[in-house]
Design an enzyme around this catalytic site. Structure first.
Site, PDB file in Angstrom:
ATOM      1  N   GLU A  91       2.128  -0.481  13.770  1.00  0.00           N
ATOM      2  CA  GLU A  91       1.174   0.465  12.959  1.00  0.00           C
ATOM      3  C   GLU A  91      -0.137   0.323  13.913  1.00  0.00           C
ATOM      4  O   GLU A  91      -0.562  -0.980  14.366  1.00  0.00           O
ATOM      5  CB  GLU A  91       0.815  -0.515  11.596  1.00  0.00           C
ATOM      6  CG  GLU A  91       2.357  -0.401  10.560  1.00  0.00           C
ATOM      7  CD  GLU A  91       1.866  -0.555   9.183  1.00  0.00           C
ATOM      8  OE1 GLU A  91       0.594  -0.656   8.937  1.00  0.00           O
ATOM      9  OE2 GLU A  91       2.655  -1.081   8.655  1.00  0.00           O
TER      10      GLU A  91
ATOM     11  N   ASP B 109       0.741  -1.254   0.097  1.00  0.00           N
ATOM     12  CA  ASP B 109       0.002  -0.087   0.083  1.00  0.00           C
ATOM     13  C   ASP B 109       0.780   1.242  -0.102  1.00  0.00           C
ATOM     14  O   ASP B 109       0.844   2.185   1.072  1.00  0.00           O
ATOM     15  CB  ASP B 109      -0.804   0.031   1.297  1.00  0.00           C
ATOM     16  CG  ASP B 109      -2.035   1.229   1.154  1.00  0.00           C
ATOM     17  OD1 ASP B 109      -2.384   1.568   0.007  1.00  0.00           O
ATOM     18  OD2 ASP B 109      -2.591   1.477   2.392  1.00  0.00           O
TER      19      ASP B 109
ATOM     20  N   TYR C 274      -5.704  -2.307  13.361  1.00  0.00           N
ATOM     21  CA  TYR C 274      -6.140  -1.358  12.832  1.00  0.00           C
ATOM     22  C   TYR C 274      -7.752  -1.470  13.286  1.00  0.00           C
ATOM     23  O   TYR C 274      -8.730  -1.045  12.386  1.00  0.00           O
ATOM     24  CB  TYR C 274      -6.292  -1.181  11.405  1.00  0.00           C
ATOM     25  CG  TYR C 274      -5.036  -0.707  10.947  1.00  0.00           C
ATOM     26  CD1 TYR C 274      -4.758   0.676  10.659  1.00  0.00           C
ATOM     27  CD2 TYR C 274      -4.025  -1.463  10.633  1.00  0.00           C
ATOM     28  CE1 TYR C 274      -3.576   1.447  10.459  1.00  0.00           C
ATOM     29  CE2 TYR C 274      -2.792  -1.008   9.986  1.00  0.00           C
ATOM     30  CZ  TYR C 274      -2.461   0.588  10.048  1.00  0.00           C
ATOM     31  OH  TYR C 274      -1.400   0.907   9.637  1.00  0.00           O
TER      32      TYR C 274
ATOM     33  N   GLU D  64       4.197  -7.651   7.313  1.00  0.00           N
ATOM     34  CA  GLU D  64       2.850  -8.210   7.052  1.00  0.00           C
ATOM     35  C   GLU D  64       3.015  -9.412   6.282  1.00  0.00           C
ATOM     36  O   GLU D  64       1.941  -9.538   5.294  1.00  0.00           O
ATOM     37  CB  GLU D  64       1.859  -7.268   6.826  1.00  0.00           C
ATOM     38  CG  GLU D  64       1.746  -6.381   7.829  1.00  0.00           C
ATOM     39  CD  GLU D  64       0.394  -5.221   7.684  1.00  0.00           C
ATOM     40  OE1 GLU D  64       0.063  -5.213   6.203  1.00  0.00           O
ATOM     41  OE2 GLU D  64      -0.049  -4.452   8.361  1.00  0.00           O
TER      42      GLU D  64
END
Length: 602
Positions: A509, A166, A471, A415
């Site tokens: 994150e 991303d 997240y 990730e």
């Protein structure tokens, strides 16, 4: 593996000149450049700044999104005063693969867009003349390359990058190119590690030279230029009484000078700055000089307006000033090794770095988010070739950065898909093959994303400490459901706490996309108020678990991504805008961090 990655310097024995400026540039849309002898002369080139990504200079989309072969070229004058030296071109980075030609002759190839490589010109150089340097580059993405992705062909015949990551696939000569000259017999590499006992430090050093026929001497000097220790030979110990240690946000640096001599004549000399400090993981604590450290900082990107992924000293200076203003003490080089100047900044400022290799996109579910396939990444037949490139780039990253006191740890992947047992053999081999690469044996880690939890990850046994990317409040349980997001996060952390695992956890994150200037009472997603509320939720959680030893929200600043219905002109999770101005959340987090000592949770 690159053998010679020392930072270039100019001194009485060595020559270094950056070739920054305008280079010739041309797209090779038909990949016919070599057949048409472009290595000898680019036809009708345009000007292109170096260092810079080429993408954002253009006003037409075909050029900005170009995927395939493209060329850079420059005429380089090499004076006869360098005759007898070994002449080279040192590329700070070339995204993602490059073939270098000099005076029409192919010299070498290199793959990997975020680390340096050296091109030896000695056999082809023309002294006191202009030498034509041409570089054929390619920015296509593949599953067996780093970073991972696909390259699609549209119905109109044009190629398009389809990243499994991303961030935007900025391409070009993103870092400086240096013309360098060294003696034929020269210092190739050195390592320096430290041990501490009472008020005495011992710096263990090794020196590698290109030839054996020379004597090696080493001196260590303090910041006032006073010699504090000396040594002879290619390996030895430098004993320092009452050393000034390199500490977090309190950096003290020593200058290590290596000299090669033969028959009492100086052959080569190389100096670099090092710090005396130790790093240990002890239970769930991160110890620097045997003192606990709590990481406060950011995931970052090398990303700025106009120049894309190019290193910009002005942007870097601003970023460090912003991090200091925030009360930060660390950052992760997400998701690739940064320009060497960044580490030199961190050495001087006392920041800790989690140094990350560009092993990003190793997750097909993430690829699905960006238009790929939903399957286990490590089930693919591409992993054999991928592993070779992965290990090679980890080797070069550690080789390049091993002497920086700022480097806290190595992040080997970002990730990856660890929720399938097919990942385990890859990880077993990777952690075994990288165990001895760092002479200091710093901790190794990788980030676990949302799908790779305490319950689902098959690879929790490998890292020395954990990096969690989470997240809730944004990609799930968002808006008014954020209270359920907090509850779910606590449920997972309770499982970590109840387990027999005793290792540090750093949240690497978390965050919420935020459009600067968007205010809403009560809050809604994308508003500046919601970004603060999400950070407050995470901070409540962090403070309740002693094994959480760091918080690095995503991201320092907004950055460019591919187009998509999940993005409004890029990723907006920055605490600062892309032009480095604060959002409201920056003031909130600054107040928190300034109130937390660097050894918080001691």
């Amino acid at each position: 593996m690159e053998q010679e990655l020392l930072y270039p310097v100019t001194n009485k024995c060595r020559f270094d000149r950056a070739l920054d400026g305008l280079w010739e540039f041309k797209f090779d849309r038909a990949s016919q450049g070599v057949a048409r002898h472009w290595q000898e002369k680019l036809p009708e080139p345009i000007d292109m700044p170096v260092p810079a990504s080429f993408n954002d200079f253009f006003t037409d989309k075909d050029s900005r999104e170009f995927t395939g072969d493209f060329w850079y070229a420059k005429q380089v004058f090499i004076p006869s005063s360098l005759r007898g030296q070994r002449i080279g071109l040192r590329f700070g980075a070339a995204t993602h693969r490059a073939t270098v030609y000099v005076n029409g002759q192919e010299i070498r190839q290199h793959e990997g867009g975020f680390l340096p490589f050296l091109v030896d010109l000695t056999s082809v150089v023309k002294f006191d003349e202009l030498n034509y340097v041409a570089v054929k580059m390619n920015n296509e993405l593949h599953r067996d390359a780093l970073p991972a992705g696909d390259t699609a062909v549209l119905k109109n015949g044009k190629k398009m990058a389809k990243p499994f990551f991303d961030f935007y696939n900025y391409s070009g000569l993103n870092r400086s190119v240096h013309l360098i000259a060294t003696p034929q017999n020269h210092v190739v590499d050195y390592t320096a590690t430290s041990t501490l006992k009472d008020d005495v430090a011992t710096v263990h050093y090794t020196v590698t030279t290109s030839q054996a026929a020379a004597s090696v001497s080493v001196t260590l000097s303090d910041e006032q230029g006073q010699v504090v220790a000396t040594g002879n030979g290619r390996a030895g110990d430098l004993v320092v009484q009452q050393p000034l240690l390199w500490n977090v946000r309190d950096a003290h640096l020593y200058t290590l000078t290596i000299k090669l001599t033969a028959n009492d004549q100086l052959i080569d000399e190389y100096s670099d700055q090092i710090g005396i400090r130790t790093i240990i993981i002890a239970g769930h604590q991160i110890l620097v000089n045997n003192q606990p450290v709590y990481l406060k900082g950011f995931g970052r990107h090398e990303d700025s307006i106009y120049a894309g992924r190019a290193f910009d000293l002005n942007v870097e200076k601003r970023d460090f000033e912003l991090m200091k203003w925030m009360g930060a003490n660390s950052f992760r080089t997400s998701h690739y090794p940064y320009d060497e100047e960044v580490y030199r900044f961190a050495d001087r400022e006392g920041f800790l770095i989690i140094d990350e290799v560009p092993a990003v996109g190793f997750k097909m579910a993430a690829a699905s988010f960006l238009g790929g396939l939903d399957q286990s990444f490590f089930d693919g037949d591409w992993t054999t070739e991928l592993y070779k490139k992965h290990l090679d780039q980890i080797t070069d990253m550690i080789h390049r950065d091993k002497n920086h006191p700022s480097v806290l740890a190595w992040s080997l992947l970002n990730e990856p898909d660890t929720s399938s047992q097919s990942a385990v053999p890859y990880f077993e081999k990777l952690f075994a093959d990288t165990k001895a690469l760092d002479p200091e044996r710093r901790p190794r880690t990788f980030t676990l994303n949302e799908d790779d939890t305490f319950d689902t990850s098959y690879c929790k046994q490998f890292p020395d400490f954990y990096l969690l990317n989470r997240y809730p409040g944004w990609y799930h349980k968002w808006g008014y459901e954020i209270s359920d997001g907090e509850a779910g996060l606590r449920e997972e952390l309770d499982k970590w706490a109840a387990s027999d695992i005793d290792k540090p956890v750093v949240f690497s994150e978390y965050g919420a996309d935020t459009e600067p200037g968007l205010h809403k009472l009560p809050s809604v997603m994308w508003s500046e108020e919601y970004q603060i509320e999400l950070l407050q939720m995470f901070n409540r959680v962090f403070d309740d678990y002693d094994f959480i030893r760091g918080e690095q929200p995503w991201n320092l600043a907004d950055f460019q991504t591919v187009e998509g219905n999940m993005r409004v002109n890029g990723n907006k999770k920055g605490l600062f805008t892309r032009d480095r101005q604060p959002k409201s959340a920056a003031f909130y987090l600054r107040k928190r961090w300034l109130g937390i000592d660097h050894n918080f949770k001691n």
